[in-house]
Design a protein around this motif. Structure first.
Motif, PDB file in Angstrom:
ATOM      1  N   LEU A  25      57.324  23.106  32.964  1.00 44.38           N
ATOM      2  CA  LEU A  25      57.803  23.206  31.584  1.00 44.38           C
ATOM      3  C   LEU A  25      56.730  23.729  30.649  1.00 44.38           C
ATOM      4  O   LEU A  25      57.016  24.387  29.651  1.00 44.38           O
ATOM      5  N   THR A  26      55.469  23.455  30.978  1.00 43.90           N
ATOM      6  CA  THR A  26      54.373  23.922  30.131  1.00 43.90           C
ATOM      7  C   THR A  26      54.297  25.448  30.101  1.00 43.90           C
ATOM      8  O   THR A  26      53.731  26.031  29.178  1.00 43.90           O
ATOM      9  N   GLY A  27      54.852  26.101  31.114  1.00 46.97           N
ATOM     10  CA  GLY A  27      54.838  27.558  31.162  1.00 46.97           C
ATOM     11  C   GLY A  27      56.031  28.202  30.496  1.00 46.97           C
ATOM     12  O   GLY A  27      56.169  29.429  30.522  1.00 46.97           O
ATOM     13  N   GLY A  28      56.914  27.396  29.898  1.00 44.06           N
ATOM     14  CA  GLY A  28      58.086  27.930  29.220  1.00 44.06           C
ATOM     15  C   GLY A  28      59.284  28.062  30.151  1.00 44.06           C
ATOM     16  O   GLY A  28      59.176  27.931  31.369  1.00 44.06           O
ATOM     17  N   LEU A  29      60.462  28.308  29.543  1.00 45.57           N
ATOM     18  CA  LEU A  29      61.699  28.466  30.294  1.00 45.57           C
ATOM     19  C   LEU A  29      61.964  29.943  30.593  1.00 45.57           C
ATOM     20  O   LEU A  29      61.560  30.818  29.828  1.00 45.57           O
ATOM     21  N   GLU A  30      62.650  30.180  31.692  1.00 37.43           N
ATOM     22  CA  GLU A  30      63.030  31.543  32.071  1.00 37.43           C
ATOM     23  C   GLU A  30      64.518  31.758  31.799  1.00 37.43           C
ATOM     24  O   GLU A  30      65.343  30.875  32.062  1.00 37.43           O
TER      25      GLU A  30
END
Length: 374
Positions: A25-30
């Protein structure tokens, strides 16, 4: 290692989605839109999800694959998971197994105008029947109380009497004094032009006795006590306390609704009398300061021009208002959903229903008394 997605298509009609890296989640959603669009092509007959190069993952991966998988299943496309973590597969299956919540709108079906009118009419009718049934149940509980067979705690009744009466004096005092002052000020501005300032006393006394004292007290109690009743009973519904009473053989209407209704029916006339006094004093203060009337002249004029029957009509209204407020608050609380949001909606609905019932009944009584010449 950052996440990566590779989407490729074979001539055999197989779509490959290769996932790699850490899906956190820390890397964002796709956005799964590209995958859904590729799955929707007419020549796709097989979907292969390859997760051999996956690192760490959380719900981000599930939120990406879930709509793509749903789109493939809706087109009856075969799905093959290669080295996809078992936890991801199970979470997707669990998410798809949960049925739609009752009342959830189907985005594919938009009812037309006549269907919406019919649905709304049926909803209003069912709510009316439920409220009428609740009124009947409450009347039965009052009959049990009159025969001494009602099961309730007298300590609860005393607590509700205190909350509906002495605890409400502050706000009733403030509103009643201000209403009396407003009536006197408006009357003074108009009556001074005709040299009839003395009739301000008649205006304030009549308005407070017949309309403003019972109505404003009712509205205050609907917003204060009716909302409290709905919140209390709604919280008991959430905690399944009402179900526990039914299991023990105790009628919830006797134990919960009856003492609240009795408390409001007893205290509303007393609060209305107090509101009359405060409103008359507020009007007298304006008359003395603005019109140079004496307190003696003010009260003599009011006594001569406002018979006691007007105060009796106001007290009659206050008793009915107390019943309506209690019924609205208790009905909304007893029929509340089992969530914090539902309790909030029930509380708001109790206030709205109570105020609407007060105004409607007040209008009916005013029309009837006017026709009868009372």
């Amino acid at each position: 290692m950052g996440k990566s997605i590779k989407i490729s298509q074979e001539d055999t009609g197989t779509l490959h989605i290769t996932l790699a890296g850490d899906w956190l989640l820390t890397g964002g959603l796709e956005n799964p839109a590209t995958g859904i669009e590729r799955v929707s092509h007419a020549d796709i007959r097989q979907l292969v999800v390859d997760g051999r190069d996956l690192g760490e993952w959380d719900s981000t991966l599930v939120s990406y694959l879930l709509p793509i998988t749903a789109a493939a299943q809706s087109r009856r496309i075969g799905i093959e998971n290669r080295d996809v973590p078992e936890g991801v597969v199970r979470l997707i299956a669990l998410a798809q197994a949960i049925p739609a919540r009752p009342g959830q709108l189907d985005s594919k079906h938009k009812p037309d105008f006549t269907e919406r009118i019919g649905s709304r009419t049926l909803s209003v009718y069912s709510q009316f029947i439920a409220f009428a049934t609740f009124i009947g149940t409450t009347l039965v509980s009052i009959g049990h109380w009159l025969r001494g067979k009602a099961v309730y705690r007298r300590a609860d009744l005393l607590a509700f009497l205190s909350d509906c009466g002495p605890a409400s004096l502050g706000i009733v005092t403030l509103i009643s004094v201000l209403i009396g002052m407003i009536l006197a000020f408006v009357g003074a501005v108009q009556l001074e032009r005709f040299g009839a300032s003395i009739y301000v006393a008649s205006l304030v006394g009549l308005a407070m006795a017949r309309e403003m004292a019972p109505m404003m007290t009712g509205i205050i109690m609907a917003g204060r006590t009716g909302a409290a009743f709905a919140a209390q009973l709604g919280s008991m519904q959430v905690n399944e306390e009402i179900d526990a009473l039914k299991t023990m053989g105790v009628a919830p209407a006797d134990f919960l609704v009856l003492p609240r209704t009795l408390a409001l029916v007893i205290m509303m006339p007393l609060l209305t009398i107090y509101a009359n006094l405060m409103g008359i004093l507020g009007g007298g203060l304006v008359s003395v300061v603005m019109l140079d009337l004496s307190w003696t002249l003010y009260f003599e004029q009011m006594i001569d021009s406002v018979p006691l029957r007007h105060f009796a009509i106001g007290l009659f209204k206050s008793v009915i208002f107390g019943i309506l407020i209690a019924l609205a608050g208790c009905y909304m609380g007893m029929n509340s959903g089992r969530s914090a949001t539902a309790v909030g909606r029930a509380t708001t609905a109790a206030v709205v229903l109570g105020i609407v019932l007060i105004i409607v009944f007040d209008a009916l009584v005013t029309i009837v008394t006017t026709v009868l010449g009372i």
